[in-house]
Write an enzyme that holds these catalytic residues in place. Sequence first.
Site, PDB file in Angstrom:
ATOM      1  N   ILE A 115      -9.920  16.291   7.583  1.00 32.41           N
ATOM      2  CA  ILE A 115     -10.164  16.605   6.299  1.00 32.41           C
ATOM      3  C   ILE A 115      -9.865  15.473   5.080  1.00 32.41           C
ATOM      4  CG2 ILE A 115      -8.790  18.691   6.895  1.00 32.41           C
ATOM      5  CD1 ILE A 115      -6.108  16.453   6.054  1.00 32.41           C
TER       6      ILE A 115
ATOM      7  N   ASN B 223      -2.106  22.208   8.337  1.00 32.13           N
ATOM      8  CA  ASN B 223      -0.953  21.511   9.171  1.00 32.13           C
ATOM      9  C   ASN B 223      -1.796  19.989   9.765  1.00 32.13           C
ATOM     10  OD1 ASN B 223       0.631  21.643  11.905  1.00 32.13           O
ATOM     11  ND2 ASN B 223      -1.779  20.805  12.296  1.00 32.13           N
TER      12      ASN B 223
ATOM     13  N   LYS C 230       4.610   5.218  12.694  1.00 35.50           N
ATOM     14  CA  LYS C 230       6.000   4.807  13.348  1.00 35.50           C
ATOM     15  C   LYS C 230       6.529   4.047  12.475  1.00 35.50           C
ATOM     16  CE  LYS C 230       3.437   7.093  16.254  1.00 35.50           C
ATOM     17  NZ  LYS C 230       3.718   8.336  16.647  1.00 35.50           N
TER      18      LYS C 230
ATOM     19  N   GLN D 245       0.047   1.238   4.604  1.00 39.11           N
ATOM     20  CA  GLN D 245       0.557   3.014   4.947  1.00 39.11           C
ATOM     21  C   GLN D 245       0.721   3.528   3.376  1.00 39.11           C
ATOM     22  OE1 GLN D 245       4.422   2.416   7.151  1.00 39.11           O
ATOM     23  NE2 GLN D 245       3.553   0.629   7.981  1.00 39.11           N
TER      24      GLN D 245
ATOM     25  N   SER E 143       7.133  19.561   5.044  1.00 44.71           N
ATOM     26  CA  SER E 143       9.023  18.655   5.848  1.00 44.71           C
ATOM     27  C   SER E 143       9.455  18.537   4.892  1.00 44.71           C
ATOM     28  CB  SER E 143       8.569  17.319   6.281  1.00 44.71           C
ATOM     29  OG  SER E 143       9.089  16.314   7.070  1.00 44.71           O
TER      30      SER E 143
ATOM     31  N   TYR F  97       5.627   8.598   4.186  1.00 39.85           N
ATOM     32  CA  TYR F  97       4.960  10.031   4.529  1.00 39.85           C
ATOM     33  C   TYR F  97       6.426  11.165   3.766  1.00 39.85           C
ATOM     34  CZ  TYR F  97       5.613  13.734   7.940  1.00 39.85           C
ATOM     35  OH  TYR F  97       5.845  15.204   8.522  1.00 39.85           O
ATOM     36  N   GLY F  98       7.495  10.729   3.026  1.00 34.82           N
ATOM     37  CA  GLY F  98       8.172  11.765   2.440  1.00 34.82           C
ATOM     38  C   GLY F  98       7.248  11.712   1.277  1.00 34.82           C
TER      39      GLY F  98
ATOM     40  N   LYS G 156       4.196  14.203   1.301  1.00 31.85           N
ATOM     41  CA  LYS G 156       4.489  15.795   1.385  1.00 31.85           C
ATOM     42  C   LYS G 156       5.511  16.341   0.298  1.00 31.85           C
ATOM     43  CE  LYS G 156       3.453  16.148   5.416  1.00 31.85           C
ATOM     44  NZ  LYS G 156       2.833  17.374   5.943  1.00 31.85           N
TER      45      LYS G 156
ATOM     46  N   VAL H  61       9.663  18.169  16.036  1.00 35.04           N
ATOM     47  CA  VAL H  61       8.980  19.127  16.987  1.00 35.04           C
ATOM     48  C   VAL H  61       8.547  17.841  18.108  1.00 35.04           C
ATOM     49  CG1 VAL H  61       7.289  20.441  17.818  1.00 35.04           C
ATOM     50  CG2 VAL H  61       7.722  20.759  15.411  1.00 35.04           C
TER      51      VAL H  61
HETATM   52  N1  LIG Z   1       6.320  16.742  14.279  1.00 38.35           N
HETATM   53  C1  LIG Z   1       7.050  17.184  13.857  1.00 38.35           C
HETATM   54  O1  LIG Z   1       8.691  16.826  14.160  1.00 38.35           O
HETATM   55  C2  LIG Z   1       6.870  17.622  12.239  1.00 38.35           C
HETATM   56  C3  LIG Z   1       7.955  17.629  11.650  1.00 38.35           C
HETATM   57  C4  LIG Z   1       7.871  18.126  10.049  1.00 38.35           C
HETATM   58  C5  LIG Z   1       6.737  18.461   9.763  1.00 38.35           C
HETATM   59  N2  LIG Z   1       5.587  17.907  10.604  1.00 38.35           N
HETATM   60  C6  LIG Z   1       4.153  18.381  10.342  1.00 38.35           C
HETATM   61  O2  LIG Z   1       3.126  18.720  11.075  1.00 38.35           O
HETATM   62  C7  LIG Z   1       2.058  18.737  11.036  1.00 38.35           C
HETATM   63  C8  LIG Z   1       1.630  18.718  12.359  1.00 38.35           C
HETATM   64  O3  LIG Z   1       2.424  17.433  12.973  1.00 38.35           O
HETATM   65  P1  LIG Z   1       2.585  17.296  14.227  1.00 38.35           P
HETATM   66  O4  LIG Z   1       4.068  16.440  14.770  1.00 38.35           O
HETATM   67  O5  LIG Z   1       1.909  18.034  14.843  1.00 38.35           O
HETATM   68  O6  LIG Z   1       1.417  15.510  14.249  1.00 38.35           O
HETATM   69  P2  LIG Z   1       0.235  15.232  15.668  1.00 38.35           P
HETATM   70  O7  LIG Z   1       0.848  16.102  16.635  1.00 38.35           O
HETATM   71  O8  LIG Z   1       0.185  13.856  15.276  1.00 38.35           O
HETATM   72  O9  LIG Z   1      -1.088  15.733  15.622  1.00 38.35           O
HETATM   73  C9  LIG Z   1      -1.517  16.093  14.172  1.00 38.35           C
HETATM   74  C10 LIG Z   1      -2.766  16.408  14.604  1.00 38.35           C
HETATM   75  O10 LIG Z   1      -3.503  16.172  12.803  1.00 38.35           O
HETATM   76  C11 LIG Z   1      -4.867  16.345  12.971  1.00 38.35           C
HETATM   77  N3  LIG Z   1      -5.224  15.232  11.866  1.00 38.35           N
HETATM   78  C12 LIG Z   1      -4.508  14.096  11.748  1.00 38.35           C
HETATM   79  N4  LIG Z   1      -5.772  13.558  10.483  1.00 38.35           N
HETATM   80  C13 LIG Z   1      -7.037  14.461  10.443  1.00 38.35           C
HETATM   81  C14 LIG Z   1      -7.580  14.025   9.173  1.00 38.35           C
HETATM   82  N5  LIG Z   1      -8.055  13.136   8.876  1.00 38.35           N
HETATM   83  N6  LIG Z   1      -8.474  15.035   9.814  1.00 38.35           N
HETATM   84  C15 LIG Z   1      -8.662  16.323  10.356  1.00 38.35           C
HETATM   85  N7  LIG Z   1      -6.772  16.465  11.188  1.00 38.35           N
HETATM   86  C16 LIG Z   1      -6.303  15.297  11.176  1.00 38.35           C
HETATM   87  C17 LIG Z   1      -4.773  14.884  14.159  1.00 38.35           C
HETATM   88  O11 LIG Z   1      -6.222  14.987  14.814  1.00 38.35           O
HETATM   89  P3  LIG Z   1      -6.238  13.552  15.890  1.00 38.35           P
HETATM   90  O12 LIG Z   1      -6.025  14.011  17.349  1.00 38.35           O
HETATM   91  O13 LIG Z   1      -7.886  13.368  15.548  1.00 38.35           O
HETATM   92  O14 LIG Z   1      -5.686  12.313  14.754  1.00 38.35           O
HETATM   93  C18 LIG Z   1      -4.181  16.160  14.639  1.00 38.35           C
HETATM   94  O15 LIG Z   1      -4.835  17.134  15.550  1.00 38.35           O
HETATM   95  C19 LIG Z   1       1.488  17.745  10.180  1.00 38.35           C
HETATM   96  O16 LIG Z   1       1.645  18.133   8.574  1.00 38.35           O
HETATM   97  C20 LIG Z   1       3.131  17.868  10.100  1.00 38.35           C
HETATM   98  O17 LIG Z   1       3.440  16.068   9.011  1.00 38.35           O
HETATM   99  C21 LIG Z   1       5.867  17.581  12.005  1.00 38.35           C
END
Ligand SMILES: NC(=O)c1ccc[n+]([C@@H]2O[C@H](COP(=O)([O-])OP(=O)(O)OC[C@H]3O[C@@H](n4cnc5c(N)ncnc54)[C@H](OP(=O)(O)O)[C@@H]3O)[C@@H](O)[C@H]2O)c1
Length: 275
Positions: free
Chosen positions: A61, A87, A93, A103, A137, A190-191, A194, A222
């Site tokens: 992206i 997504n 971290k 960051q 988020s 991050y905040g 979003k 999650v």
């Molecule tokens: N986990 C939570 O508790 C939580 C809570 C609220 C919101 N969210 C949101 O939910 C969404 C998914 O998060 P997740 O927890 O599933 O995270 P994740 O397991 O870290 O997965 C993130 C995904 O985004 C991809 N990505 C990162 N940069 C990219 C780029 N430049 N182009 C294309 N893909 C890219 C990653 O690809 P790579 O494998 O190549 O890095 C991975 O497939 C995010 O938007 C996150 O902010 C998550």
Amino acid sequence: MSKVAVVTGSNKGIGYAIVRGLCKKFDGDVFLTARDEGRGKNAVAELNKEGLNPKFHQLDIEDKESVERLAQFMKAEYGGVDILVNNAGFAFKNAATEPVAVQAEVTVDINYFGTLNVINAMMPILKPGARMVNVSSIVSQWTLTKSSPELREKMLASKTIEDVTQIMRDFVSAAKDGSLEQKGYTSSSYGNSKVGISLLTPILQAAVADGVLVNACCPGYVDTDMSSHKGHKTIDQGADTPLYLALLPPNSQQPKGAFVSEQKVVDWTAPSQGW
Ligand SMILES: NC(=O)c1ccc[n+]([C@@H]2O[C@H](COP(=O)([O-])OP(=O)(O)OC[C@H]3O[C@@H](n4cnc5c(N)ncnc54)[C@H](OP(=O)(O)O)[C@@H]3O)[C@@H](O)[C@H]2O)c1
């Protein structure tokens, strides 16, 4: 032409589970996309073992050419896009040692500007009745709450994509010149990224054709790499609200331009004490 759904960043985590759910429930082709072809194809192979058959397309992206290739492909093969789930996302971290300026730039580049690249390329090819889901988020609500009253007012007064983009640019500049506090920003990269996604959503809704629904959501906390596997929800539970929004039945009027959590509209602009 067949219907088609695209999920960004779906080689793992919540995006992967959204693809799994769409393969089961959506009457059309489902594209698992990933910036790394190997990781993407491995994820497709995993889903194949469950008898599910998503298609694959490379998508970084942050890379406008990659985004444009996908949009051209969708237009040529499917006449556009029926479901777009934005997504893909990134978070440093808590223990990360990179300076705040780094960051801020890295996070906003992926979460805001990367998502905006996809939106800019896909908006013109959304088919009648399309659904766009922006995975934001609840942290955006906490961040808005903790921003100064003046900044919060400015954020909420955003009427155009450019207004939101300027707020994101100002955040990154303030992180670089050490004026975050003075300008009313919290230090959460991050905040703030979003906040950009939550602000964009009603603006995009106002810009699309009647019948197209654009919503933002929080998937909940999650168990993924992003949360260092501390989240209490499984990825399929996290995919529940994004899937609900992606699969809103034809002629649905609501939710529309909203922020949704647990399948319910939430006023993310109301003060909330998350931190
Ligand atoms: N986990 C939570 O508790 C939580 C809570 C609220 C919101 N969210 C949101 O939910 C969404 C998914 O998060 P997740 O927890 O599933 O995270 P994740 O397991 O870290 O997965 C993130 C995904 O985004 C991809 N990505 C990162 N940069 C990219 C780029 N430049 N182009 C294309 N893909 C890219 C990653 O690809 P790579 O494998 O190549 O890095 C991975 O497939 C995010 O938007 C996150 O902010 C998550």
